[in-house]
Design a protein around this motif. Structure first.
Motif, PDB file in Angstrom:
ATOM      1  N   LEU A  68       0.819  -1.219   0.000  1.00  0.00           N
ATOM      2  CA  LEU A  68       0.000   0.000   0.000  1.00  0.00           C
ATOM      3  C   LEU A  68       0.848   1.262   0.000  1.00  0.00           C
ATOM      4  CD1 LEU A  68      -2.804  -1.118   2.461  1.00  0.00           C
ATOM      5  CD2 LEU A  68      -3.039  -0.728   0.001  1.00  0.00           C
ATOM      6  N   VAL A  69       1.969   1.243   0.739  1.00  0.00           N
ATOM      7  CA  VAL A  69       2.860   2.404   0.744  1.00  0.00           C
ATOM      8  C   VAL A  69       3.425   2.632  -0.657  1.00  0.00           C
ATOM      9  CG1 VAL A  69       5.081   3.286   1.571  1.00  0.00           C
ATOM     10  CG2 VAL A  69       3.450   2.311   3.199  1.00  0.00           C
ATOM     11  N   ALA A  70       3.797   1.538  -1.326  1.00  0.00           N
ATOM     12  CA  ALA A  70       4.311   1.662  -2.692  1.00  0.00           C
ATOM     13  C   ALA A  70       3.233   2.195  -3.631  1.00  0.00           C
ATOM     14  CB  ALA A  70       4.817   0.308  -3.181  1.00  0.00           C
ATOM     15  N   ALA A  71       1.991   1.726  -3.463  1.00  0.00           N
ATOM     16  CA  ALA A  71       0.888   2.204  -4.297  1.00  0.00           C
ATOM     17  C   ALA A  71       0.617   3.681  -4.058  1.00  0.00           C
ATOM     18  CB  ALA A  71      -0.373   1.379  -4.021  1.00  0.00           C
ATOM     19  N   LEU A  72       0.744   4.096  -2.797  1.00  0.00           N
ATOM     20  CA  LEU A  72       0.539   5.505  -2.463  1.00  0.00           C
ATOM     21  C   LEU A  72       1.620   6.357  -3.111  1.00  0.00           C
ATOM     22  CD1 LEU A  72      -1.504   7.047  -0.619  1.00  0.00           C
ATOM     23  CD2 LEU A  72       0.257   7.007   1.147  1.00  0.00           C
ATOM     24  N   GLN A  73       2.859   5.895  -3.047  1.00  0.00           N
ATOM     25  CA  GLN A  73       3.955   6.637  -3.660  1.00  0.00           C
ATOM     26  C   GLN A  73       3.809   6.704  -5.175  1.00  0.00           C
ATOM     27  OE1 GLN A  73       6.468   8.326  -2.174  1.00  0.00           O
ATOM     28  NE2 GLN A  73       5.552   7.861  -0.190  1.00  0.00           N
ATOM     29  N   ALA A  74       3.255   5.643  -5.756  1.00  0.00           N
ATOM     30  CA  ALA A  74       3.056   5.605  -7.213  1.00  0.00           C
ATOM     31  C   ALA A  74       1.785   6.331  -7.636  1.00  0.00           C
ATOM     32  CB  ALA A  74       3.010   4.158  -7.687  1.00  0.00           C
ATOM     33  N   ARG A  75       1.059   6.893  -6.662  1.00  0.00           N
ATOM     34  CA  ARG A  75      -0.189   7.633  -6.907  1.00  0.00           C
ATOM     35  C   ARG A  75      -1.272   6.737  -7.499  1.00  0.00           C
ATOM     36  NH1 ARG A  75       2.557  13.319  -9.150  1.00  0.00           N
ATOM     37  NH2 ARG A  75       3.900  13.604  -7.329  1.00  0.00           N
ATOM     38  N   ASP A  76      -1.265   5.470  -7.059  1.00  0.00           N
ATOM     39  CA  ASP A  76      -2.249   4.511  -7.541  1.00  0.00           C
ATOM     40  C   ASP A  76      -3.440   4.371  -6.596  1.00  0.00           C
ATOM     41  OD1 ASP A  76      -0.790   3.919  -9.825  1.00  0.00           O
ATOM     42  OD2 ASP A  76       0.308   2.276  -8.878  1.00  0.00           O
ATOM     43  N   ILE A  77      -3.427   5.073  -5.478  1.00  0.00           N
ATOM     44  CA  ILE A  77      -4.559   5.069  -4.558  1.00  0.00           C
ATOM     45  C   ILE A  77      -5.335   6.367  -4.752  1.00  0.00           C
ATOM     46  CG2 ILE A  77      -5.262   5.090  -2.126  1.00  0.00           C
ATOM     47  CD1 ILE A  77      -2.914   3.323  -1.466  1.00  0.00           C
ATOM     48  N   VAL A  78      -6.628   6.246  -5.011  1.00  0.00           N
ATOM     49  CA  VAL A  78      -7.476   7.417  -5.247  1.00  0.00           C
ATOM     50  C   VAL A  78      -8.065   7.868  -3.909  1.00  0.00           C
ATOM     51  CG1 VAL A  78      -9.546   8.311  -6.384  1.00  0.00           C
ATOM     52  CG2 VAL A  78      -8.030   6.697  -7.585  1.00  0.00           C
ATOM     53  N   ARG A  79      -7.835   9.144  -3.575  1.00  0.00           N
ATOM     54  CA  ARG A  79      -8.402   9.725  -2.355  1.00  0.00           C
ATOM     55  C   ARG A  79      -9.176  10.975  -2.751  1.00  0.00           C
ATOM     56  NH1 ARG A  79      -2.990  10.705   0.526  1.00  0.00           N
ATOM     57  NH2 ARG A  79      -2.356  10.732  -1.664  1.00  0.00           N
ATOM     58  N   GLU A  80     -10.479  10.899  -2.577  1.00  0.00           N
ATOM     59  CA  GLU A  80     -11.337  12.014  -2.970  1.00  0.00           C
ATOM     60  C   GLU A  80     -11.999  12.607  -1.725  1.00  0.00           C
ATOM     61  OE1 GLU A  80     -15.190  12.500  -5.825  1.00  0.00           O
ATOM     62  OE2 GLU A  80     -13.449  11.449  -6.666  1.00  0.00           O
ATOM     63  N   TYR A  81     -12.069  13.922  -1.689  1.00  0.00           N
ATOM     64  CA  TYR A  81     -12.566  14.634  -0.516  1.00  0.00           C
ATOM     65  C   TYR A  81     -13.724  15.544  -0.891  1.00  0.00           C
ATOM     66  CZ  TYR A  81      -8.184  13.317   1.815  1.00  0.00           C
ATOM     67  OH  TYR A  81      -7.145  12.612   2.357  1.00  0.00           O
ATOM     68  N   GLU A  82     -14.531  15.874   0.108  1.00  0.00           N
ATOM     69  CA  GLU A  82     -15.536  16.910  -0.032  1.00  0.00           C
ATOM     70  C   GLU A  82     -15.196  18.012   0.963  1.00  0.00           C
ATOM     71  OE1 GLU A  82     -20.338  17.604  -0.181  1.00  0.00           O
ATOM     72  OE2 GLU A  82     -19.282  16.065  -1.326  1.00  0.00           O
ATOM     73  N   ALA A  83     -15.341  19.269   0.524  1.00  0.00           N
ATOM     74  CA  ALA A  83     -15.004  20.398   1.390  1.00  0.00           C
ATOM     75  C   ALA A  83     -15.966  21.546   1.145  1.00  0.00           C
ATOM     76  CB  ALA A  83     -13.570  20.868   1.129  1.00  0.00           C
ATOM     77  N   LEU A  84     -16.111  22.378   2.160  1.00  0.00           N
ATOM     78  CA  LEU A  84     -16.831  23.643   2.047  1.00  0.00           C
ATOM     79  C   LEU A  84     -15.816  24.754   2.250  1.00  0.00           C
ATOM     80  CD1 LEU A  84     -19.942  22.661   4.171  1.00  0.00           C
ATOM     81  CD2 LEU A  84     -19.962  23.146   1.718  1.00  0.00           C
ATOM     82  N   VAL A  85     -15.733  25.665   1.280  1.00  0.00           N
ATOM     83  CA  VAL A  85     -14.728  26.724   1.349  1.00  0.00           C
ATOM     84  C   VAL A  85     -15.395  28.088   1.309  1.00  0.00           C
ATOM     85  CG1 VAL A  85     -13.008  25.265   0.225  1.00  0.00           C
ATOM     86  CG2 VAL A  85     -14.383  26.833  -1.166  1.00  0.00           C
ATOM     87  N   THR A  86     -14.665  29.091   1.761  1.00  0.00           N
ATOM     88  CA  THR A  86     -15.172  30.465   1.720  1.00  0.00           C
ATOM     89  C   THR A  86     -15.032  31.025   0.310  1.00  0.00           C
ATOM     90  OG1 THR A  86     -13.006  31.342   2.340  1.00  0.00           O
ATOM     91  CG2 THR A  86     -14.540  30.848   4.133  1.00  0.00           C
ATOM     92  N   VAL A  93     -14.234  11.382   1.305  1.00  0.00           N
ATOM     93  CA  VAL A  93     -15.511  10.774   0.934  1.00  0.00           C
ATOM     94  C   VAL A  93     -15.365   9.493   0.114  1.00  0.00           C
ATOM     95  CG1 VAL A  93     -15.792  12.106  -1.205  1.00  0.00           C
ATOM     96  CG2 VAL A  93     -17.809  11.354   0.056  1.00  0.00           C
ATOM     97  N   ARG A  94     -14.255   9.350  -0.588  1.00  0.00           N
ATOM     98  CA  ARG A  94     -14.094   8.187  -1.472  1.00  0.00           C
ATOM     99  C   ARG A  94     -12.651   7.690  -1.434  1.00  0.00           C
ATOM    100  NH1 ARG A  94     -12.883   8.021  -7.216  1.00  0.00           N
ATOM    101  NH2 ARG A  94     -13.446   5.984  -8.091  1.00  0.00           N
ATOM    102  N   LEU A  95     -12.506   6.358  -1.409  1.00  0.00           N
ATOM    103  CA  LEU A  95     -11.193   5.726  -1.408  1.00  0.00           C
ATOM    104  C   LEU A  95     -11.224   4.569  -2.393  1.00  0.00           C
ATOM    105  CD1 LEU A  95      -8.348   5.388   0.001  1.00  0.00           C
ATOM    106  CD2 LEU A  95      -9.492   3.789   1.564  1.00  0.00           C
ATOM    107  N   GLU A  96     -10.226   4.526  -3.268  1.00  0.00           N
ATOM    108  CA  GLU A  96     -10.159   3.441  -4.251  1.00  0.00           C
ATOM    109  C   GLU A  96      -8.723   2.933  -4.333  1.00  0.00           C
ATOM    110  OE1 GLU A  96     -12.306   3.677  -8.112  1.00  0.00           O
ATOM    111  OE2 GLU A  96     -10.292   3.426  -8.980  1.00  0.00           O
ATOM    112  N   LEU A  97      -8.579   1.611  -4.299  1.00  0.00           N
ATOM    113  CA  LEU A  97      -7.238   1.024  -4.356  1.00  0.00           C
ATOM    114  C   LEU A  97      -7.315  -0.406  -4.861  1.00  0.00           C
ATOM    115  CD1 LEU A  97      -7.134  -1.033  -1.680  1.00  0.00           C
ATOM    116  CD2 LEU A  97      -6.900   1.139  -0.488  1.00  0.00           C
ATOM    117  N   ALA A  98      -6.152  -0.909  -5.267  1.00  0.00           N
ATOM    118  CA  ALA A  98      -6.027  -2.319  -5.623  1.00  0.00           C
ATOM    119  C   ALA A  98      -5.696  -3.088  -4.357  1.00  0.00           C
ATOM    120  CB  ALA A  98      -4.934  -2.504  -6.672  1.00  0.00           C
ATOM    121  N   HIS A  99      -6.496  -4.099  -4.059  1.00  0.00           N
ATOM    122  CA  HIS A  99      -6.274  -4.883  -2.842  1.00  0.00           C
ATOM    123  C   HIS A  99      -4.852  -5.455  -2.854  1.00  0.00           C
ATOM    124  CE1 HIS A  99      -6.624  -8.112   0.122  1.00  0.00           C
ATOM    125  NE2 HIS A  99      -7.646  -7.438   0.613  1.00  0.00           N
TER     126      HIS A  99
END
Length: 324
Positions: free
Chosen positions: A158-176, A282-288
């Motif tokens: 998983l650390v290698a996948a994170l470094q390779a930018r293969d894990i999708v991390r999507e967020y929701e935010a409220l901004v000014t 809000v969303r997480l996607e990765l290869a098991h």
């Protein structure tokens, strides 16, 4: 307790062709190979002024090596019975929907009561995995999805996948502020020069990229969906502040209540009572890490952000704006 580490050296002729992590282990024998690898992966090592985050990078004679890292005192965490919202678990990974107020890792001012303490109680064998299997972090008051490894093999993958930018991390935010369109913030981030507990956009900092799109516009605020290409400390908070759209409620980067003109007292109170940054993974996607199956999880928007969003919609209904 932390200590700032600033090390410099030069690659010798006998080290030419070695992997970076091996060469650094020879140059700085006071530090373990594991710690050196962590520093490389975290972007704390540079060669001739350029950040390098690959331990396998080959080095050559006369190259200048610099390490600028924070050495954290090792913390022994005890198992504690703390509620966790586990959305998925198997023999290899745990996916958690983290609640606001939960610190991920013990440290100064947070000796216990953390996610790590909770993981050790939930799955005692995880003590044999570095950092109790924690692969990436969320700020204390950021909510949402995190993946934790239950084995060393899963964590390495998983650390290698994170470094390779293969894990999708999507967020929701409220901004000014009202944003008209999405975009990308590609600005380097490093520790603030004078406010050492804060991060900032800094020339020569670590490369940092945040993509965002407008999900909904209000009178004086915007709901965003964001995707991280990199994962620096406070990245979304810093990048949004940098482009003039601070996260609502952010206590560090200036997200104080900013109601629009003619806002109702009820709306102002809702803004004022929101005491954390309005940010949710809000969303997480990765290869098991074992089956290689692509897996995706979604975490519902937390109640406090739902309430705040509804208040913004109501304010817009009461005070229509033509350009929206």
């Amino acid at each position: 307790m932390t200590q700032q580490i600033n090390l410099k050296s030069e690659i010798t002729a006998t080290q030419t062709g070695l992997r970076l992590d091996r060469a650094l282990a020879e140059l700085f024998p006071d530090y373990s190979r594991t710690r050196i690898k962590e520093w490389i992966l975290s972007g704390a090592v540079s060669i001739d002024g350029t950040t390098v985050d690959k331990p396998r990078e080959k080095v050559f004679e006369s190259q200048e090596i610099a390490i600028d890292a924070t050495l954290e005192e090792e913390v022994h965490a005890e198992a504690q019975d703390i509620d966790l919202n586990i959305v998925y678990e198997d023999d290899h990974i745990i996916v958690i929907n983290k609640q606001a107020g939960l610190v991920v890792h013990p440290g100064a001012g947070n000796a216990d009561g953390t996610l790590m303490n909770a993981l050790l109680h939930h799955h005692p064998e995880i003590e044999h995995v570095p950092r109790a299997g924690i692969v990436h972090r969320l700020d204390k008051d950021t909510t949402g999805l995190m993946v934790v490894a239950k084995t060393v093999e899963a964590q390495t993958h998983l650390v290698a996948a994170l470094q390779a930018r293969d894990i999708v991390r999507e967020y929701e935010a409220l901004v000014t502020g009202t944003m008209t369109a999405g975009g990308t913030v590609d600005e380097p981030i490093d520790r603030h020069e004078t406010k050492r507990t804060q991060m900032a956009v800094v020339h020569g900092g670590r490369p940092s990229v945040t993509h965002y799109r407008v999900a909904e516009k209000f009178r004086a605020h915007t709901r965003l969906r964001l995707r991280l290409e990199t994962g620096r400390t406070h990245q979304i908070r810093v990048h949004m502040a940098h482009i003039g759209h601070v996260l609502v409620g952010d206590p560090v980067y200036g997200g104080r209540p900013r109601p629009p003109k003619k806002a109702s007292e009820e709306f102002f109170d809702t803004l004022k009572d929101f005491k954390r940054q309005a940010l949710h993974a809000v969303r997480l996607e990765l290869a098991h890490p074992f089956t290689c199956e692509i897996m995706t999880w979604h975490a519902p928007i937390p109640d406090d952000m739902v309430k705040l969003t509804k208040a913004m919609r109501k304010d817009l209904e009461e005070n229509p704006v033509e350009y929206l």
